[in-house]
Structures are given as C-alpha cells and as structure tokens.
Design a protein around this motif. Structure first.
Motif, PDB file in Angstrom:
ATOM      1  N   SER A  95      -2.820   4.959   2.765  1.00  0.00           N
ATOM      2  CA  SER A  95      -3.124   3.835   1.872  1.00  0.00           C
ATOM      3  C   SER A  95      -4.184   4.187   0.832  1.00  0.00           C
ATOM      4  O   SER A  95      -4.445   3.402  -0.078  1.00  0.00           O
ATOM      5  CB  SER A  95      -3.594   2.629   2.701  1.00  0.00           C
ATOM      6  OG  SER A  95      -4.757   2.959   3.439  1.00  0.00           O
TER       7      SER A  95
ATOM      8  N   LYS B 147       0.972   2.913  -3.466  1.00  0.00           N
ATOM      9  CA  LYS B 147      -0.313   3.197  -4.111  1.00  0.00           C
ATOM     10  C   LYS B 147      -0.303   4.525  -4.875  1.00  0.00           C
ATOM     11  O   LYS B 147      -0.857   4.617  -5.979  1.00  0.00           O
ATOM     12  CB  LYS B 147      -1.410   3.225  -3.040  1.00  0.00           C
ATOM     13  CG  LYS B 147      -2.830   3.400  -3.574  1.00  0.00           C
ATOM     14  CD  LYS B 147      -3.305   2.178  -4.317  1.00  0.00           C
ATOM     15  CE  LYS B 147      -4.756   2.328  -4.766  1.00  0.00           C
ATOM     16  NZ  LYS B 147      -5.709   2.389  -3.642  1.00  0.00           N
TER      17      LYS B 147
ATOM     18  N   LYS C 277       0.816  -1.211   0.000  1.00  0.00           N
ATOM     19  CA  LYS C 277       0.000   0.000   0.000  1.00  0.00           C
ATOM     20  C   LYS C 277       0.851   1.264   0.000  1.00  0.00           C
ATOM     21  O   LYS C 277       0.363   2.338  -0.372  1.00  0.00           O
ATOM     22  CB  LYS C 277      -0.943  -0.004   1.212  1.00  0.00           C
ATOM     23  CG  LYS C 277      -2.015  -1.083   1.140  1.00  0.00           C
ATOM     24  CD  LYS C 277      -2.952  -1.025   2.343  1.00  0.00           C
ATOM     25  CE  LYS C 277      -4.022  -2.106   2.238  1.00  0.00           C
ATOM     26  NZ  LYS C 277      -4.947  -2.079   3.406  1.00  0.00           N
ATOM     27  N   ASN C 278       2.097   1.145   0.384  1.00  0.00           N
ATOM     28  CA  ASN C 278       2.992   2.299   0.383  1.00  0.00           C
ATOM     29  C   ASN C 278       3.414   2.721  -1.011  1.00  0.00           C
ATOM     30  O   ASN C 278       4.094   3.728  -1.188  1.00  0.00           O
ATOM     31  CB  ASN C 278       4.251   1.999   1.217  1.00  0.00           C
ATOM     32  CG  ASN C 278       3.947   1.928   2.701  1.00  0.00           C
ATOM     33  OD1 ASN C 278       3.049   2.599   3.192  1.00  0.00           O
ATOM     34  ND2 ASN C 278       4.689   1.090   3.418  1.00  0.00           N
TER      35      ASN C 278
END
Length: 295
Positions: free
Chosen positions: A273, A128, A125-126
């Motif tokens: 996120s 995204k 998610k880092n």
C-alpha cells in the motif's frame, strides 16, 4: 476537418464520446468520431452499446485484438479528414474548449496536448503504484514539454496530419504494451517533423491495479530490449541512459549478482500500500538487465 480517433479496449467510453460529441456540435466545424474496439470483453461491449448504436459515431468492433500500433494505423483507412486527433479510451476531458483548441492548431503537423492524473489518490490501495507513477513521472508541466517536445510526446492525446502518419505510421512490430509512442516520436524527430506543444491535457482515469501495472511494465521493457537489438537509436529513453551509465561505471556485475534474489523483494514492496518509485526504478533496471541477458 478533424477525424477523432478513439481506439477502445476494455473500457467504458460512453461519457468520453458524449463529451466529444457535445463539443464538436458546439464548434459547428466539420468533424467525425471513429471508435474501433480492439477485441474487448463482452461486458465492455455491452457498456458501449449506447455508442455503437449512435449514428453520429463510426463504431467498429474487431473480433480479435490486433495491438496498440496496428489499431492506430487502421484509422488511416477509415478516416475521411486530413487531421487525425487520437484520444485514449481510458481518459476524460475536463476542458470545455478541448476540441476548439485543436481546431486552432490545424496549421501544425503534429500537436501534443498533454496528460494529467487526478490529484486525489485512488481509494483502492492496490492502485497506488500506477497513480503515483502517473503523478510523479508522467504529468509533465507545460514548460518542460516545450523544452523537450520529443521526449515528452505520448500517443494518448495528439493531433497529426494524415499524410504524415501515412508515411511514418506506428511500428506494427510492437504488438504488446509499451513504447509504440516512443518509436513514433523517434521517427518524427528523424524526419525533422516538429511536435508542437499546447496546454490541453486529458485526464487519465484508467488506473490499473499494481499487479497489472507491473505486468505492463515488464511488457514495455521487453519491447525496449527488442528495439535496442534492432539497432534503433533509443538512447534518449531514461532506462537506457541509466543502464549505459551503470555499465560505464562497471557496476553491472554487482547488480546482476543479486538481481534474482532481490527482484521478488522489490516486487513485494511495489505491491504494498506504500510503493516507492525509487524501488520501482531499480526494479525496472534489474528486469531490463535480466531480459538483455535472457535469464
């Protein structure tokens, strides 16, 4: 007939180079592959050692990083053919006829093949924000590119005559990340050199963490401010257009008044996120404004 130029920086290029080698040998046309490593870390050098020992690849390692513009100009001194095909190191080739499509375009001065991002979002998610920006902002459809050949040009995947690049060259005043391809596109347009578009994209695999992408964005904006101060015509850049519109509406004072307070809040959202590209646009505008004001 084609010198395939791959500038390398902290990325494993083994699969990319093997794909190019396979397609080149299959075509039975004259080609060469040149990789120049721009001061990568030891881990990357170890990963790419397979390529450096391949006699079919001219692999050179620089002791220090010289930057995105200068390293691309360096290929002019090393290449042997009249056509230079530049491919970014953090990409992959999905089309089995990728190289053949460029061999068909040797009558054109400059050819851009395009870029895509994988439809499936990254598990991390880092990453995204970078992926979302790529999908929504960078992945331009072919018709748009045909209608806007200079605005859509990127240096990640393009063919250019060596003679033309020798005359125009990448601007080596741009030493950090951002807008070296913008300047090249401006120079091509100014010299009335057409950019021919083909549907031959590569996939961008080097999705950075959100924090790294924000730092690269800041670097690009700083370059943009320097370019504006040098009185180059960069009015076609979207961020410049937005700034000029808001300035014309006399709303700049309002944005500037709360810019310092809100910047940290915007950055926090972008590092989450669920980053928002609208907030990203506002973040870039504020950063551009503050850089122009030297605050």
């Amino acid at each position: 007939m084609i010198s395939i130029c791959v500038p390398v920086y902290n990325f494993n290029v083994v699969d990319l180079i093997n794909t190019i080698l396979h397609q080149g040998r299959k075509s039975e046309k004259p080609f060469e592959i040149i990789c120049i490593d721009d001061g990568s870390n030891k881990e990357t050098l170890k990963l790419n050692s397979e390529i450096s020992s391949n006699k079919s690849v001219n692999y050179q390692i620089l002791k220090r990083n010289i930057g995105r513009s200068k390293i691309r100009n360096l290929f002019l001194e090393i290449s042997n053919y009249e056509n230079l095909l530049f491919i970014d190191c953090d990409c992959s080739i999905q089309n089995g006829n990728f190289l053949e499509k460029y061999f068909e375009q040797l009558d054109n001065s400059v050819v851009y093949g395009g870029r895509k991002h994988h439809n499936k979002p990254p598990k991390n998610k880092n990453k995204k924000l970078r992926w979302l920006y790529g999908i929504k902002k960078e992945d331009q459809n072919f018709n748009y590119r045909v209608e806007n050949p200079y605005h859509s040009f990127r240096s990640n995947n393009f063919l250019i005559k060596k003679e033309i690049l020798s005359q125009i060259r990448f601007n080596e005043n741009i030493k950090t990340y951002g807008h070296e391809d913008t300047l090249l596109s401006i120079e091509l347009k100014k010299n009335k050199i057409d950019i021919y578009q083909i549907n031959n994209p590569i996939y961008h695999d080097g999705i950075e963490d959100n924090s790294v992408f924000l730092e690269k964005t800041k670097s690009a904006i700083k370059n943009l401010v320097l370019l504006e101060r040098s009185e180059l015509d960069i009015s076609s850049v979207k961020l410049i257009k937005t700034y000029n519109l808001i300035n014309k509406l006399k709303l700049m004072w309002l944005i500037f008044s709360f810019s310092k307070t809100i910047s940290k809040l915007l950055e926090r959202q972008l590092l989450s996120s669920r980053p928002s590209l609208r907030i990203f646009d506002l973040y870039k505008l504020i950063y551009f404004l503050r850089e122009k004001q030297n605050v």
